[in-house]
Scaffold this active site. Sequence first.
Site, short mmCIF file in Angstrom:
data_model
loop_
_atom_site.label_atom_id
_atom_site.label_comp_id
_atom_site.label_asym_id
_atom_site.label_seq_id
_atom_site.Cartn_x
_atom_site.Cartn_y
_atom_site.Cartn_z
N GLY A 102 39.42 19.01 18.50
CA GLY A 102 39.10 20.33 18.00
C GLY A 102 39.46 20.45 16.54
N GLY A 103 39.39 21.68 16.02
CA GLY A 103 39.66 21.90 14.61
C GLY A 103 41.11 21.67 14.25
N VAL A 126 43.23 15.79 21.80
CA VAL A 126 43.75 15.87 23.16
C VAL A 126 43.66 14.48 23.80
CG1 VAL A 126 43.56 16.98 25.41
CG2 VAL A 126 43.01 18.27 23.34
N ASP A 156 38.11 32.94 20.70
CA ASP A 156 37.15 31.82 20.67
C ASP A 156 36.62 31.55 22.08
OD1 ASP A 156 35.59 29.89 19.53
OD2 ASP A 156 37.15 28.37 19.42
#
Length: 712
Positions: free
Chosen positions: A383-384, A388, A500
């Site tokens: 992600g940003g 993970v 989000d």
Amino acid sequence: MNSWFEITCNTTTDPPKAFIELNDANFEVFDISDTELRISNLGAEACYDLSGLVYKNYYTSLDLRNTSYTYSGANVLTVVGCDDWANFYQAEDEHLPTGCTTICHNEKEVRKDECSGGGCCQVSVNVQKYYYVDLGTYGNHTDNISSFNPCGYAFLGEKKRFNFQGLSDLKDIGAIKNKIEMTVPIVLDWVIDENRTCAQAAQHSNSFACRYAHSYCIDGGKSSGGYRCSCNQGYEGNPYLSPGCKDIDECADPNNNDCEKTCINIPGNYKCSCPHGYDGDGRKDSSGCVAKSSKFPLIKFIIGMSFGCISLIVGTISLYCIIKNRKHTQLREKFFEQNGGLLFKQQSNAKNGSAVDSTKLFTDKELKKATNNYASDRIIGQGGYGIVFKGILPDQRVVAIKRSKIIDKSQVEQFINEMVILTQVNHRNVVKLLGCCLECEVPLLVYEFVSNGTLFHHVHNTDGSMSWLTLENRLRIAAESSSALAYLHSAASIPIIHRDVKLANILLDDHHVVKISDFGASRLVPLDQTQVTTLVQGTLGYLDPEYFHKGHLTDKSDVYSFGVVLAELLTGKKPISNERSLEDRHLATFFVTAVDEHRIFQILEPRVVQEGTLEQLEAAARLVKRCLSLYGKERPTMKEVMMEIERLRTFNKHPWVNEHGNEETTRLDGMDIKHSDLYESQLSSYNYIGDDLEQYNSSPVSLLHPSTYRPR
């Protein structure tokens, strides 16, 4: 060598200028290096008069396919204006572009020397061969903006060469355009024969560019391909032209050698020596040249120092053992503070620390072992703000480990924010935090592993393997997701706005149970406040337009995003798609328009239409429309959305079948239609009007009206 490297010199100017032809257009060449080419710019431009009418509108595109050039990573997309947005497409059929937005309502909001949204914005892009920029506006530069900013501009160019001058750039139409085109170059990477590597090109000796003496070949790399030539160490010149590279005489310039006395030039290098009567290697940074008569008694000195060193080493080892543990402790404390440990303590104290205190603190050693030292094959998502990894703990529990990409203040705050929020959430449909690790170089979160991927993959899967995704399961997923969000909004100790909500952040376990994830952008809302003013953050296609324009974040912002999620579940369509017309490109607008025009059954997924009742689907469409209202006060709360979805799940029988399960018949333009097999016989006898397979209107009358069908 070939036409792509042809430079034309225009001698009609003083001084003369160099030009190169790309894509049937001439660009001025500012600079050529061993790897890069800088050329004049061209940008998208849109200008408006005081009434908001467009009197100038150009988009920009440059195609480097079939050339020896690729775009350099030094380029960024820049948008200049106070009422403008730009989408950057890296391929002709790209669906989800990169872009940024500039908004300033008056001159005071313009920020000089900044490109953060107040008159100027910049965003990094990853483009190789082709791009085009689509420039748009929100209000045609009206509302007192046109007085100091009549035009908007968007362009790709070298980031460090553009310096935003604030109002002076916005007011002077001609100056900013000339500044962009002539002082902010586009940086191109170039190679020789992009279709061949060094090894492949060397097989064709006559055309091999690096065939001249004292040169070697360098592969261009995976991104650009091709190869380049360079002179060997100790040689200089042009490796592409005969006779090739020439030897550098390092002895001719004292700055090019480190000899103390005598320098001797040799091919590709040099050597130093000492005159008669001197010892040493002759180099200034080494032993140099020492007269034999004054030579230091080195052997005696070494013997004496050896005994002293032995004693010193014994004492040093003892001291090292004493301070080793202390240094290790200090390093852990340093990382703990660097990774937001103090911020974590501060926030946990503010929340009474009960949930945070129960969070397990993992060691760096434990998590390295669980992820095979963070191997690339253990990465399950990016992600940003983090990566993970899938990990396996010693007790064989499978976990997901989120590691921050870069250590900086803003990212640490996002990371700690997600950790504090997750420690306060206790809901079966929210991903569970198991612990954290703050003693290593980058902070990590450990939470339960959700094995069945994201809802985005299941809804937009094209391999036909998602037979489980029935209407009943879609409504169940919507119910579980809305239940989790309603809990965050109204049942958590302090209300939480996710900020989000999207299909990619809704995970599914082995039993397809929902797990809401990714709280890095979430915000806690004090109990005495209904909204939070913050920088706009979210995903295009899901972003609340009211929050986007005003920066006021409320729980209704999540409701809007969830409305887009419901629309995706019902239609199977993506939130933004270039396959639809410009006015219907955004799914939210497309869905609301279909509801208003009574053609909702034309855009629903065929399986949804077949499995749902008329009343059920109409009620679902009305709920989505309410969630997608442009004004937050007109949207329902997430708790109301949850209750309405639960009500929709109680619809389990088609209204055209009576309570005994017998078929009913309707008379339609002289034909008897059996309701129970309307889908089977009538759908096979007619082609439907529209782009999708299902083409129903939203009322029982229009649903069966002959104008809905067209004979095959």
